[in-house]
Design a protein around this motif. Sequence first.
Motif, PDB file in Angstrom:
ATOM      1  N   SER A 132       0.861  -1.264  -0.023  1.00 29.61           N
ATOM      2  CA  SER A 132      -0.052  -0.003  -0.024  1.00 29.61           C
ATOM      3  C   SER A 132       0.540   1.202  -0.041  1.00 29.61           C
ATOM      4  CB  SER A 132      -0.880  -0.041   1.368  1.00 29.61           C
ATOM      5  OG  SER A 132      -0.318   0.132   2.468  1.00 29.61           O
ATOM      6  N   GLN A 136       3.055   7.019  -6.376  1.00 30.42           N
ATOM      7  CA  GLN A 136       2.501   7.486  -7.630  1.00 30.42           C
ATOM      8  C   GLN A 136       3.818   7.416  -8.412  1.00 30.42           C
ATOM      9  OE1 GLN A 136      -1.333   7.132  -7.673  1.00 30.42           O
ATOM     10  NE2 GLN A 136      -0.585   8.437  -9.218  1.00 30.42           N
ATOM     11  N   ILE A 162      -3.252  -3.577  -9.723  1.00 27.67           N
ATOM     12  CA  ILE A 162      -3.647  -3.001 -11.104  1.00 27.67           C
ATOM     13  C   ILE A 162      -4.835  -3.782 -11.413  1.00 27.67           C
ATOM     14  CG2 ILE A 162      -1.197  -2.465 -11.763  1.00 27.67           C
ATOM     15  CD1 ILE A 162      -0.950  -5.299 -13.292  1.00 27.67           C
ATOM     16  N   THR A 163      -5.424  -3.796 -12.509  1.00 31.58           N
ATOM     17  CA  THR A 163      -6.481  -4.203 -13.113  1.00 31.58           C
ATOM     18  C   THR A 163      -6.103  -4.607 -14.551  1.00 31.58           C
ATOM     19  OG1 THR A 163      -7.999  -3.164 -11.928  1.00 31.58           O
ATOM     20  CG2 THR A 163      -8.880  -4.299 -13.571  1.00 31.58           C
ATOM     21  N   ASP A 179      -6.075  -1.083 -15.768  1.00 29.37           N
ATOM     22  CA  ASP A 179      -6.317   0.102 -14.955  1.00 29.37           C
ATOM     23  C   ASP A 179      -4.871   0.357 -13.875  1.00 29.37           C
ATOM     24  OD1 ASP A 179      -7.184   2.551 -13.585  1.00 29.37           O
ATOM     25  OD2 ASP A 179      -8.281   1.331 -12.059  1.00 29.37           O
ATOM     26  N   ASN A 180      -4.081   1.123 -14.006  1.00 29.83           N
ATOM     27  CA  ASN A 180      -3.153   1.236 -13.054  1.00 29.83           C
ATOM     28  C   ASN A 180      -3.109   2.700 -12.362  1.00 29.83           C
ATOM     29  OD1 ASN A 180      -0.286   1.652 -12.188  1.00 29.83           O
ATOM     30  ND2 ASN A 180       0.564   1.646 -14.315  1.00 29.83           N
ATOM     31  N   PRO A 181      -3.950   2.520 -11.338  1.00 30.24           N
ATOM     32  CA  PRO A 181      -4.261   3.741 -10.436  1.00 30.24           C
ATOM     33  C   PRO A 181      -2.947   4.446  -9.903  1.00 30.24           C
ATOM     34  CG  PRO A 181      -4.615   1.746  -9.262  1.00 30.24           C
ATOM     35  CD  PRO A 181      -4.459   1.499 -10.580  1.00 30.24           C
ATOM     36  N   LYS A 182      -2.256   3.942  -9.672  1.00 24.81           N
ATOM     37  CA  LYS A 182      -0.852   4.625  -9.275  1.00 24.81           C
ATOM     38  C   LYS A 182       0.344   4.852 -10.165  1.00 24.81           C
ATOM     39  CE  LYS A 182      -0.980   3.166  -4.304  1.00 24.81           C
ATOM     40  NZ  LYS A 182      -0.226   2.726  -3.075  1.00 24.81           N
ATOM     41  N   ALA A 183      -0.168   4.598 -11.600  1.00 21.47           N
ATOM     42  CA  ALA A 183       0.774   4.790 -12.620  1.00 21.47           C
ATOM     43  C   ALA A 183       2.211   4.278 -12.225  1.00 21.47           C
ATOM     44  CB  ALA A 183       0.934   6.545 -12.843  1.00 21.47           C
TER      45      ALA A 183
END
Length: 277
Positions: A132, A136, A162-163, A179-183
């Motif tokens: 966690s 970023q 990720i997704t 999907d990569n919310p934290k890039a």
Amino acid sequence: MRKIFGVVAGLILAGTLAACGGTSTDTAQPAGTPNADAPLKVGVNPVPHGEVLKYVKDNLAANAGLNLEIVEFTDYVQPNTQLDEGNLDANYFQHIPYLEEFSKGKGIKLSWVAPVHIEPLGLYSKKIKSVSELAQGAQVALPNDASNLGRSLKLLADNGVITLKEGVGVKATERDVADNPKALEFKPLEAAQLPRSLEDVDAAIVNGNYALEAGLQPATDSLILEKGEGNPYANGLVTVPAKVEDPRVKKLAELLTGPEVKKFIEDRYKGAVLPAE
């Protein structure tokens, strides 16, 4: 004089037959038949494969009439190319997805014999204590071979990092990240380099054997770790098609999948390596 000549001729004829193996009691093996007493040369990565095979050599092989020669490699390429070129009789370092990928890519034919153990893939870091905490744009190193790259991405997806696109599973590539919310920035590297990369990246997914060689304990040091149940990535014994029926290969497979080796794996690695079911 005629009698002496006959005796001499008979002796010459008998000697000629003996030299040519022309007797009814000849026991020579047919051409191409493996000598059951010949050493079985097996290529391995040092940990845990080499350690498991050394246990077999030191404790089980002699009683089974098996003469083992262990050849160590530190990469995932040479054990297969050396086997294909005839310099090894078998190898023990890889799982079926990697075997299939390598064989297809190199245009060679190798044969799976038996599964032995599972090395759970894990995410490690020297900079954070929890997945966690990945920031970023954090840089994450991954194995660069296709089978372990997809496996690594699936591990991240299974843990909500990720997704992936629906249905890609372990065949995923970086293009399949939906999907990569934290890039996160992914950095594919040769598997053997991943432990060393921990000095430079924020985290790395490391194959179990290289984690152990680097002194990492998967059960306690990893931030996330693959589950053993239903894991299709068992490492096992591989040979060339012509030696699948070699009695020495069959005997080694029997020993590697026996209760003694299972207990050795459980006692020595304490969950970092799991016996294959």
